[in-house]
Motif scaffolding. Structure first.
Motif, PDB file in Angstrom:
ATOM      1  N   LYS A  91       0.822  -1.204   0.000  1.00 40.77           N
ATOM      2  CA  LYS A  91       0.000   0.000   0.000  1.00 40.77           C
ATOM      3  C   LYS A  91       0.860   1.259   0.000  1.00 40.77           C
ATOM      4  N   ALA A  92       1.974   1.231   0.738  1.00 41.80           N
ATOM      5  CA  ALA A  92       2.846   2.406   0.852  1.00 41.80           C
ATOM      6  C   ALA A  92       3.783   2.551  -0.342  1.00 41.80           C
ATOM      7  N   GLY A  93       3.878   1.524  -1.183  1.00 46.06           N
ATOM      8  CA  GLY A  93       4.805   1.570  -2.305  1.00 46.06           C
ATOM      9  C   GLY A  93       6.258   1.520  -1.868  1.00 46.06           C
ATOM     10  N   THR A  94       6.523   0.723  -0.837  1.00 47.37           N
ATOM     11  CA  THR A  94       7.851   0.654  -0.244  1.00 47.37           C
ATOM     12  C   THR A  94       8.490  -0.707  -0.521  1.00 47.37           C
ATOM     13  N   PRO A  95       9.570  -0.773  -1.283  1.00 46.21           N
ATOM     14  CA  PRO A  95      10.247  -2.052  -1.543  1.00 46.21           C
ATOM     15  C   PRO A  95      10.773  -2.687  -0.259  1.00 46.21           C
ATOM     16  N   ILE A  96      10.782  -4.019  -0.255  1.00 47.93           N
ATOM     17  CA  ILE A  96      11.284  -4.776   0.881  1.00 47.93           C
ATOM     18  C   ILE A  96      12.359  -5.739   0.398  1.00 47.93           C
ATOM     19  N   ALA A  97      13.496  -5.745   1.091  1.00 43.43           N
ATOM     20  CA  ALA A  97      14.560  -6.715   0.831  1.00 43.43           C
ATOM     21  C   ALA A  97      14.742  -7.584   2.065  1.00 43.43           C
ATOM     22  N   THR A  98      15.084  -8.857   1.845  1.00 44.75           N
ATOM     23  CA  THR A  98      15.314  -9.744   2.970  1.00 44.75           C
ATOM     24  C   THR A  98      16.111 -10.962   2.535  1.00 44.75           C
ATOM     25  N   MET A  99      16.748 -11.602   3.493  1.00 37.13           N
ATOM     26  CA  MET A  99      17.439 -12.865   3.230  1.00 37.13           C
ATOM     27  C   MET A  99      16.417 -13.989   3.279  1.00 37.13           C
TER      28      MET A  99
END
Length: 270
Positions: A125-133
């Motif tokens: 909804k916020a248009g925020t990319p997420i990175a994770t292992m």
């Protein structure tokens, strides 16, 4: 060609985890010195969780060196009072997304115990990319990406087995490669030399890298280092990709070495 490192850390306190340099302070100025010597123009900062003030340090770096740095920051996912921060996260200087390593004690089950369930729809909804292992839960990660097609997701460190080397590191490929069919999933080719059992030019991992690149393509495959735990020089991290991989043609190389990650994160450099 502009070279942009998709993952580096700076910090001002705490005990670095794993094989990172065991120093309590590593500053933006120190990093820039190493970047300049290696021919790296810019970098995506990943504030480390061992320093509780690392977000502020990354923001300060982005304010002081806006042409050099943007950041994928973090906040405590297990504290419900923090959740509203995602709504305004990208209003902070240099913050273009979020990242959790999921390697600290107690975090290994966050992807399945409900701790992260709220995050995916909120980030979409916020248009925020997420990175994770995500190497530990790639099939579940695929389901998350399918449920949230407008959420940009990044798999850290090639999605390989974190503690393994050589061919053993690529044991996750059967689960990783299907993710490439989802256009909202990209991969960071960060930390590659650390997966090799050989010295430069790390021939034992080149075929595996090629398979991952062929699956994701140059627009969703981002070069980077995780510099402070690399077993080789910063310059060798660069030339490994620019000089030693014959399947990476000049046009694709420009994307992999910087264009692609800035496009994915929508980082508007001055």
């Amino acid at each position: 060609m502009r070279i942009i490192d998709a993952q580096v850390h700076i910090w001002g306190s705490g005990k670095p985890s794993g094989q990172h340099r065991q120093t309590s302070v590593y500053t933006a100025a120190e990093l820039i010195g190493e970047m300049d010597a290696a021919g790296v123009d810019s970098a995506v900062l990943h504030p480390p969780s061992w320093d509780p003030h690392s977000n502020e340090m990354a923001i300060d770096a982005a304010v002081k060196y806006p042409e050099k740095f943007c950041s994928l920051g973090w906040f405590p996912l297990d504290d419900p009072s923090q959740r509203k921060r995602i709504e305004t996260w990208k209003q902070q200087p240099g913050m273009v997304g979020l990242r959790w390593s999921l390697t600290r004690d107690g975090q290994e089950t966050w992807h399945q115990d409900g701790t992260m369930d709220w995050l995916w729809p909120a980030a979409e909804k916020a248009g925020t990319p997420i990175a994770t292992m995500a190497w530990r839960f790639l099939p579940r990660f695929k389901q998350i990406a399918e449920r949230h097609p407008n959420l940009k997701l990044i798999v850290d460190h090639l999605g390989l087995v974190r503690s393994a080397q050589g061919q053993d590191a690529f044991a996750t490929l059967d689960d990783l490669l299907p993710l490439a069919k989802l256009p909202n999933v990209a991969i960071k080719a960060t930390g590659a030399p650390g997966y090799s059992q050989q010295s430069y030019p790390f021939r034992d991992i080149q075929d595996g890298l090629h398979r991952i690149f062929d699956a994701f393509g140059p627009d969703r495959f981002f070069w980077g280092t995780d510099l402070t735990r690399m077993p080789c020089s910063y310059r060798q991290c660069v030339t490994f990709f620019t000089e030693e991989l014959p399947w990476l043609n000049p046009k694709d190389q420009e994307k992999v070495m910087g264009q692609a990650v800035t496009n994915w994160l929508q980082w508007q450099q001055p």
